[in-house]
Motif scaffolding. Structure first.
Motif, short mmCIF file in Angstrom:
data_model
loop_
_atom_site.label_atom_id
_atom_site.label_comp_id
_atom_site.label_asym_id
_atom_site.label_seq_id
_atom_site.Cartn_x
_atom_site.Cartn_y
_atom_site.Cartn_z
N ARG A 169 0.82 -1.21 0.00
CA ARG A 169 0.00 0.00 0.00
C ARG A 169 0.86 1.27 0.00
O ARG A 169 0.57 2.23 -0.70
CB ARG A 169 -0.92 -0.02 1.22
CG ARG A 169 -1.90 1.15 1.28
CD ARG A 169 -2.76 1.05 2.53
NE ARG A 169 -3.73 2.14 2.62
CZ ARG A 169 -4.93 2.11 2.05
NH1 ARG A 169 -5.29 1.06 1.34
NH2 ARG A 169 -5.76 3.13 2.18
N HIS A 170 1.93 1.26 0.79
CA HIS A 170 2.75 2.46 0.90
C HIS A 170 3.43 2.78 -0.44
O HIS A 170 3.61 3.96 -0.78
CB HIS A 170 3.80 2.32 2.00
CG HIS A 170 4.39 3.63 2.43
ND1 HIS A 170 5.42 4.24 1.76
CD2 HIS A 170 4.05 4.46 3.45
CE1 HIS A 170 5.72 5.38 2.35
NE2 HIS A 170 4.90 5.55 3.38
N GLY A 305 -2.16 5.89 5.51
CA GLY A 305 -2.82 5.67 6.79
C GLY A 305 -4.26 5.20 6.63
O GLY A 305 -4.79 5.13 5.51
N PHE A 306 -4.90 4.93 7.74
CA PHE A 306 -6.25 4.36 7.69
C PHE A 306 -7.28 5.21 8.43
O PHE A 306 -8.38 4.73 8.71
CB PHE A 306 -6.24 2.94 8.26
CG PHE A 306 -5.52 1.96 7.39
CD1 PHE A 306 -6.15 1.39 6.30
CD2 PHE A 306 -4.20 1.62 7.64
CE1 PHE A 306 -5.48 0.49 5.47
CE2 PHE A 306 -3.52 0.72 6.83
CZ PHE A 306 -4.17 0.16 5.73
N ALA A 310 -7.79 10.21 5.48
CA ALA A 310 -6.76 9.65 4.61
C ALA A 310 -7.36 8.68 3.61
O ALA A 310 -6.96 8.65 2.45
CB ALA A 310 -5.68 8.96 5.46
N LEU A 311 -8.31 7.86 4.06
CA LEU A 311 -8.94 6.90 3.16
C LEU A 311 -9.69 7.62 2.03
O LEU A 311 -9.62 7.21 0.87
CB LEU A 311 -9.91 6.02 3.94
CG LEU A 311 -9.28 5.03 4.92
CD1 LEU A 311 -10.36 4.35 5.76
CD2 LEU A 311 -8.45 3.99 4.18
N THR A 312 -10.37 8.71 2.37
CA THR A 312 -11.09 9.48 1.34
C THR A 312 -10.13 10.11 0.35
O THR A 312 -10.32 10.02 -0.87
CB THR A 312 -11.95 10.57 2.01
OG1 THR A 312 -12.92 9.95 2.85
CG2 THR A 312 -12.66 11.40 0.95
N SER A 369 -9.09 0.09 -1.41
CA SER A 369 -9.11 -1.08 -0.52
C SER A 369 -8.34 -2.24 -1.15
O SER A 369 -8.17 -2.31 -2.37
CB SER A 369 -10.54 -1.51 -0.24
OG SER A 369 -11.26 -0.48 0.40
N GLU A 370 -7.94 -3.18 -0.31
CA GLU A 370 -7.23 -4.35 -0.80
C GLU A 370 -8.18 -5.36 -1.43
O GLU A 370 -7.76 -6.17 -2.26
CB GLU A 370 -6.46 -5.01 0.35
CG GLU A 370 -5.33 -4.13 0.90
CD GLU A 370 -4.60 -4.78 2.06
OE1 GLU A 370 -4.98 -5.92 2.42
OE2 GLU A 370 -3.68 -4.16 2.60
N ARG A 371 -9.45 -5.32 -1.04
CA ARG A 371 -10.43 -6.25 -1.59
C ARG A 371 -11.55 -5.48 -2.27
O ARG A 371 -11.97 -4.42 -1.81
CB ARG A 371 -11.02 -7.12 -0.48
CG ARG A 371 -10.01 -8.03 0.21
CD ARG A 371 -10.68 -8.84 1.30
NE ARG A 371 -11.76 -9.67 0.78
CZ ARG A 371 -12.59 -10.36 1.54
NH1 ARG A 371 -12.49 -10.31 2.86
NH2 ARG A 371 -13.54 -11.10 0.99
N ALA A 372 -12.02 -6.03 -3.38
CA ALA A 372 -13.17 -5.45 -4.07
C ALA A 372 -14.44 -6.06 -3.47
O ALA A 372 -14.62 -7.27 -3.49
CB ALA A 372 -13.10 -5.74 -5.56
#
Length: 428
Positions: A169-170, A305-306, A310-312, A369-372
């Motif tokens: 992710r980073h 970050g989470f 940050a996610l947005t 995200s890591e998963r769809a």
């Protein structure tokens, strides 16, 4: 990610093919994107010099001898032609006399040709415009990426061809914040931030003033910041006007100017006749994800970050990053395509739709995200069902490791598939 050498550009091969058909080719794109480098490499291979109109002495000489310059040895290679837009009229006169000879001239400019009012009608039907976008991730890595070219033929085969992703992710956050402008990539993180600030300042205080006499310079600078905050979102001109305290007409005019300077790109609504509830508003993207990240004052550590903000932010700039990478690959295709986004009034959407001339459609959704999840496929599912056989395939790009088929013609892929050679992987 620091770029330590000149990078061969895929657009160079496109240019070599175009000169056999087109009389005049204009290479447009943001300042510092590498247009001059592409032109100089082409000129060196052709054995001709480059007329650099950024050089004031050259510029003055050209202004006084336009007809002679236009009728010189072909191909005439002119860098930053918007400095002397009358060169287009001189070329038009030469072509009128001699005929539309392929490969007559190659021009570069940091503004769109139709943004130059005195030359808007010059060379109509004889000038083929090509946009040079920032470096792709494949160009940076030395990989001949071919995902977009291969997906229409066999989406399921492409999904199964490339091994699992190892990109954390980073690293995605670092790539997004670095972007693809060559001079930015050659700097450390701190120096890159300063470069982006200087880039914006020069674009607005120099280039924008050359194109248009704007009075609300601060408003235009603030509009670029607001546009960055909306990157990957539906464009809301009225809201921007209210925040800036200027008229809607002023915002619309300044936004067109930002587009003319290749700082932002509008992604139009696509397929508005498919359903009456489909939105007709365009989306807006900053031309480079690194520039968008700097305008938003976000760093790789913050994006990775989470926390909710940050996610947005990561989701928005990642979408701009992915749409930009796909747009770059499209610019190398032999066939022209139509790009857009698809969104219904009840919120179902598809981030990017590609329609080929024969009516086939590819569609893409992006998630940080890591998963769809199933919700990520809802818009793609609706579009597939509405289009029937025209729908070739839909892909949700994720930051995860796996590629797989979700349902009929719908797939999930890691984002880094965009800079993987499908052909090389299939041969292993």
């Amino acid at each position: 990610m620091i770029l330590d050498a000149l990078v061969p550009r895929r657009i160079g091969g496109v240019l070599a093919g175009l000169v056999t058909d087109e009389p005049v080719i204009a290479l447009h794109g943001p300042r510092s994107v590498g247009k001059s480098t592409v032109l100089r490499r082409f000129a060196a291979d052709a054995g001709v010099a480059v007329v650099d109109l950024d050089d004031i002495e050259v510029r003055e000489a050209v202004i006084g001898n336009l007809a002679s310059v236009a009728s010189g040895p072909s191909p005439l290679c002119v860098d930053e032609y918007q400095r002397v837009p009358e060169i287009l009229d001189a070329l038009k006169g030469w072509l009128n006399r001699e005929g539309s000879v392929p490969g007559t001239a190659i021009l570069t400019g940091s503004t769109r040709q139709d943004a130059l009012p005195t030359t808007a009608q010059a060379l109509t039907g004889r000038l083929h415009a090509v946009t040079i976008w920032p470096l792709s991730q494949g160009e940076i890595a030395g990989v001949h990426e071919d995902l977009v070219a291969r997906l229409p033929g066999d989406p399921a085969g492409v999904v199964s061809a490339v091994p699992a992703s190892k990109t954390p992710r980073h690293e995605y956050a670092e790539r997004v914040c670095a972007g693809g402008l060559p001079l930015a990539l050659r700097r450390s993180a701190a120096a890159r931030s300063r470069w982006f600030d200087d880039f914006v300042r020069a674009s607005i205080e120099r280039d924008a003033l050359e194109l248009s006499r704007i009075r609300e310079r601060r408003a235009m600078n603030d509009l670029l910041g607001l546009t960055a905050a909306q990157t990957g979102q539906l464009l809301n001109i009225s809201a921007s006007a209210d925040k800036l305290g200027v008229s809607r007409a002023t915002v619309e005019g300044h936004l067109r100017l930002l587009e003319d300077l290749f700082l932002v790109v509008r992604l139009p609504a696509w397929g508005t006749t498919l359903r009456s509830r489909v939105s007709a508003k365009p989306k807006v993207h900053v031309v480079d994800s690194g520039l968008a990240a700097r305008l938003l004052r976000v760093t790789p550590d913050k994006l990775a970050g989470f926390d909710p903000s940050a996610l947005t932010e990561f989701g928005r700039v990642l979408e701009t990053f992915v749409v930009g990478e796909i747009r770059k690959q499209i610019s190398w295709l032999d066939e022209s395509v139509t790009l857009g986004h698809w969104r219904t009034s009840d919120g179902e959407e598809v981030d990017l739709v590609i329609e080929f001339d024969d009516g086939r459609v590819l569609a893409f959704e992006v998630t940080s995200s890591e998963r769809a999840s199933g919700s990520d496929f809802r818009g793609l599912t609706q579009l597939r069902d509405a289009l029937g056989a025209r729908f070739v395939g839909g892909v949700v790009f994720t930051t995860g490791t796996r590629a797989y088929t979700y349902s009929d013609r719908l797939h999930a892929m890691p984002v880094d598939r965009l800079w993987t050679s499908v052909a090389d992987a299939a041969e292993r």
